[in-house]
Design a protein around this motif. Structure first.
Motif, PDB file in Angstrom:
ATOM      1  N   SER A   5       3.938  66.944  34.034  1.00 17.21           N
ATOM      2  CA  SER A   5       5.235  67.082  34.483  1.00 17.21           C
ATOM      3  C   SER A   5       6.407  67.095  33.333  1.00 17.21           C
ATOM      4  O   SER A   5       7.390  67.625  33.628  1.00 17.21           O
ATOM      5  CB  SER A   5       5.509  66.327  35.448  1.00 17.21           C
ATOM      6  OG  SER A   5       5.661  65.053  34.968  1.00 17.21           O
ATOM      7  N   THR A  35       9.817  65.842  33.421  1.00 16.73           N
ATOM      8  CA  THR A  35      10.786  66.517  34.454  1.00 16.73           C
ATOM      9  C   THR A  35      10.826  65.769  35.706  1.00 16.73           C
ATOM     10  O   THR A  35      11.733  65.871  36.528  1.00 16.73           O
ATOM     11  CB  THR A  35      10.542  68.061  34.590  1.00 16.73           C
ATOM     12  OG1 THR A  35       9.366  67.950  35.265  1.00 16.73           O
ATOM     13  CG2 THR A  35      10.632  68.920  33.399  1.00 16.73           C
ATOM     14  N   LEU A  67       7.407  73.687  43.618  1.00 16.40           N
ATOM     15  CA  LEU A  67       7.955  72.912  42.447  1.00 16.40           C
ATOM     16  C   LEU A  67       9.501  72.716  42.339  1.00 16.40           C
ATOM     17  O   LEU A  67       9.887  71.634  41.972  1.00 16.40           O
ATOM     18  CB  LEU A  67       7.577  73.751  41.157  1.00 16.40           C
ATOM     19  CG  LEU A  67       7.697  73.067  39.869  1.00 16.40           C
ATOM     20  CD1 LEU A  67       6.832  71.538  39.688  1.00 16.40           C
ATOM     21  CD2 LEU A  67       7.413  73.732  38.769  1.00 16.40           C
ATOM     22  N   GLU A  68      10.107  73.535  42.633  1.00 16.28           N
ATOM     23  CA  GLU A  68      11.648  73.408  42.673  1.00 16.28           C
ATOM     24  C   GLU A  68      12.095  72.280  43.515  1.00 16.28           C
ATOM     25  O   GLU A  68      12.931  71.347  43.087  1.00 16.28           O
ATOM     26  CB  GLU A  68      12.476  74.592  42.741  1.00 16.28           C
ATOM     27  CG  GLU A  68      12.238  76.048  41.669  1.00 16.28           C
ATOM     28  CD  GLU A  68      12.891  77.026  42.193  1.00 16.28           C
ATOM     29  OE1 GLU A  68      13.962  77.249  41.337  1.00 16.28           O
ATOM     30  OE2 GLU A  68      12.798  77.588  43.210  1.00 16.28           O
ATOM     31  N   LYS A  95      11.133  68.769  42.290  1.00 15.63           N
ATOM     32  CA  LYS A  95      12.018  68.369  41.341  1.00 15.63           C
ATOM     33  C   LYS A  95      13.555  67.863  41.784  1.00 15.63           C
ATOM     34  O   LYS A  95      13.801  66.884  41.564  1.00 15.63           O
ATOM     35  CB  LYS A  95      12.230  69.610  40.396  1.00 15.63           C
ATOM     36  CG  LYS A  95      13.477  69.261  39.255  1.00 15.63           C
ATOM     37  CD  LYS A  95      13.112  68.405  38.446  1.00 15.63           C
ATOM     38  CE  LYS A  95      14.138  68.430  37.331  1.00 15.63           C
ATOM     39  NZ  LYS A  95      14.274  67.002  36.396  1.00 15.63           N
ATOM     40  N   ASN A 114      19.070  66.418  38.617  1.00 12.40           N
ATOM     41  CA  ASN A 114      18.420  67.095  37.477  1.00 12.40           C
ATOM     42  C   ASN A 114      18.835  66.603  36.051  1.00 12.40           C
ATOM     43  O   ASN A 114      19.234  67.418  35.141  1.00 12.40           O
ATOM     44  CB  ASN A 114      19.153  68.749  37.585  1.00 12.40           C
ATOM     45  CG  ASN A 114      17.952  69.594  36.612  1.00 12.40           C
ATOM     46  OD1 ASN A 114      16.734  69.189  36.722  1.00 12.40           O
ATOM     47  ND2 ASN A 114      18.562  70.747  36.226  1.00 12.40           N
ATOM     48  N   LEU A 159      12.337  75.387  35.200  1.00 13.85           N
ATOM     49  CA  LEU A 159      13.359  74.969  36.176  1.00 13.85           C
ATOM     50  C   LEU A 159      14.702  74.975  35.793  1.00 13.85           C
ATOM     51  O   LEU A 159      14.876  75.149  34.312  1.00 13.85           O
ATOM     52  CB  LEU A 159      12.795  73.507  36.595  1.00 13.85           C
ATOM     53  CG  LEU A 159      11.723  73.175  37.376  1.00 13.85           C
ATOM     54  CD1 LEU A 159      11.195  71.872  37.172  1.00 13.85           C
ATOM     55  CD2 LEU A 159      11.720  73.849  38.579  1.00 13.85           C
ATOM     56  N   SER A 160      15.714  74.953  36.563  1.00 16.84           N
ATOM     57  CA  SER A 160      16.916  74.942  36.305  1.00 16.84           C
ATOM     58  C   SER A 160      17.542  74.195  35.104  1.00 16.84           C
ATOM     59  O   SER A 160      17.123  73.065  34.852  1.00 16.84           O
ATOM     60  CB  SER A 160      17.833  74.807  37.318  1.00 16.84           C
ATOM     61  OG  SER A 160      19.223  74.765  37.018  1.00 16.84           O
TER      62      SER A 160
END
Ligand SMILES: Cc1cc2nc3c(=O)[nH]c(=O)nc-3n(C[C@H](O)[C@H](O)[C@H](O)COP(=O)(O)OP(=O)(O)OC[C@H]3O[C@@H](n4cnc5c(N)ncnc54)[C@H](O)[C@@H]3O)c2cc1C
Length: 513
Positions: free
Chosen positions: A250, A253, A487-488, A491, A498, A507-508
């Motif tokens: 990961s 994250t 995945l998003e 997260k 975030n 990812l963002s």
């Protein structure tokens, strides 16, 4: 014996920093430290009040630009290109050093309450920009969280804190317990056990001992809000999906891995090796497939194409395969008998001792992808490892090398097969280019785009063990396809603000709910 030999010869002939980050060679060429970032977007500043709070609960907080540049530098070619062009990758951040799990929890509570990004940092040997604080904030350095906690001799399980470096770890378990983990990445002296887990890494002997995800028994993870959780803790289980595996790979994250329980193996005293040469890389791949599918799993099964056979072994007209194993004599002899038979059907026996010795002598030297070329200011070398099924590997090899070579400025593209399985294998490509200094980034991205287009076309997997970071972020949505939104969602559920390593894994990078 391969595992004992690694410790006996030492890492990179002793040229590295033991127990802390080792800077890459290009740093010697950097004369000035600029505060202009090369790879940060709108970095978030950590206020004086937060710095004061961090100082109360941690060992050390660094805020000077020169320190931040030095303490965020990694081994990615992208960082090298921007820093040698005058803009260090990520000069805007504060670096926080910790040595206990409670401190990690405190830092996460402070950061979460103030919505400040936290990028976990360890050996900084990653080659993808994974540990760069692209949105600024806090860099949480774990290198002092590095104690070996205990060993269950009967179950062969060791417990270790995440920031222990790989060389110190293996030396300790070999010396004190007569054990090895069998995890031997080419960076074992400059990376940490937590970094191995966070990047889902692989060692040179993975065909026998497995990849890192096969070696973790259980671990403790600090979540974005500071809660400590335990995952895994069993040989195998049927208690729903495997939450342990969610955190392996990961890349900082989803949580901060603080303690890991690893499975160990008895340190072997016996080993053997054979080497064969094949007329083409595809025939060599076929020999590897036969070995794996007839039931043998030699610790190292490495096949080099002509270019790499020339550089590595002085045999540019052959595709050299090294098969090396270690373990109980009966098992190794059986593996070697199966391997020898498969190889003899397709290739020619080579001088095995000389090839093994050359491999042992050079396998832990850094900067190998640049070997055979004269570095100039416009020279860029990088590696791309991927995995695909046996059926497609010969075509993937041909097409990726062709695609890299077609990019203007490319000096060479080459590959070896480095990690093999019953169903497929990892191809490890090396790419080298030489262009005008200001065109390095363009050449680099073109070469990666061209190679990854082939990999995605074959529905193969972007990375086998280096991970994603910033480098592969642009290709993640296309590669994971319908699974990427899952995945998003994971997260967002685990880290609603975030704050954990924003902008990685594709990812963002938007911080805040
Ligand atoms: C010369 C060279 C050879 C290499 N050979 C190999 C190889 O053979 N096999 C291989 O697998 N890799 C290899 N690598 C890549 C690299 O060494 C690995 O990715 C390694 O696992 C990174 O560990 P690190 O401690 O340096 O982590 P870092 O580079 O500091 O961090 C990498 C990522 O993991 C995250 N992270 C680190 N620790 C933790 C933690 N405790 N909890 C949560 N997140 C964390 C960071 O945020 C970042 O996203 C090589 C690199 C070099 C320079």
């Amino acid at each position: 014996m391969l595992s004992k030999d690694a410790v006996r010869r030492g890492y990179n002939r002793g040229r590295y920093v033991v127990g802390a980050h080792t800077p890459p060679a290009y740093v010697a060429r950097v004369k000035e430290t600029s505060a202009t970032p090369g790879l940060q977007r709108d970095p978030i500043t950590v206020g004086a009040d937060i710095i004061a709070s961090l100082r109360k609960v941690t060992d050390h907080v660094m805020t000077e630009t020169a320190d931040v540049v030095a303490w965020t530098r990694d081994w990615w070619a992208g960082s090298m290109m921007t820093e040698t062009a005058g803009k260090p990758a990520t000069p805007n951040a504060v670096v926080v050093r910790v040595s206990s799990v409670a401190q990690v929890q405190e830092v996460m509570r402070i950061a979460n309450a103030a919505t400040i990004p936290v990028t976990v940092s360890a050996g900084r040997s990653n080659v993808t920009g994974a540990a760069l604080p692209v949105r600024g904030g806090i860099v949480l350095d774990l290198c002092d969280l590095n104690k070996l906690v205990g060993f269950d001799a009967e179950s062969q399980i060791v417990e270790v804190e995440a920031g222990m470096f790989g060389d110190v770890f293996e030396e300790t378990i070999q010396r004190d317990y007569k054990m090895t983990m069998g995890h031997w990445p080419s960076s074992f002296g400059i990376s940490t056990v937590g970094g191995w887990v966070a990047c889902r890494g692989a060692g040179q002997l993975s065909t026998r001992y497995g990849k890192i995800e096969d070696m973790v028994f259980g671990m403790d993870v600090v979540l974005a809000d500071g809660r400590l959780i335990t995952v895994g803790g069993y040989s195998r289980a049927a208690v729903g999906p495997d939450l342990l595996q969610l955190f392996i790979g990961s890349e900082g994250t989803l949580g901060v891995v603080v303690k890991i329980r690893f499975k160990l193996h008895q340190l072997p005293d016996y080993g053997r090796a054979i080497a064969y040469g094949f007329k083409t890389f595809a025939i060599g791949l076929e020999a590897c497939r036969q070995i794996m599918q007839r039931g043998a799993n030699p610790a190292a099964l490495r096949l080099y194409d002509e270019l790499e056979s020339g550089v590595q072994f002085g045999m540019p007209k052959s595709n050299v395969l090294l098969v090396a194993d270690e373990g109980p004599k009966e098992m190794v002899d059986a593996v070697m008998a199966i391997s020898e038979k498969a190889c003899a059907e397709l290739g020619d026996r080579l001088e095995s001792d000389a090839i093994l010795e050359r491999w042992l002598d050079t396998r832990y030297l850094t900067g190998k992808s640049a070997e055979g070329f004269t570095p100039s200011p416009g020279f860029v070398a990088d590696t791309l490892e991927m995995i695909g099924p046996w059926r497609d590997l010969p075509a993937i090899y041909d097409e990726v090398v062709q695609a890299i070579n077609a990019v203007p400025g490319t000096l060479a593209g080459s590959a070896h097969q480095s990690h093999a399985y019953v169903d497929g294998a990892c191809l490890y490509f090396s790419l080298r280019g030489e262009v005008e200094v200001e065109n390095r980034q363009k050449w680099y991205r073109q070469a990666w785009d061209a190679a990854n287009a082939v990999i995605i076309k074959y529905n193969a997997t972007l990375s086998h063990h280096h991970g994603v970071g910033l480098l592969r972020a642009p290709y993640m949505a296309a590669s994971l396809d319908t699974a990427f939104p899952v995945l998003e969602k994971i997260k967002a559920a685990l880290d609603p603000n975030n704050i954990l390593n924003p902008g990685k894994l594709g990812l963002s990078d938007k911080v805040g709910a």
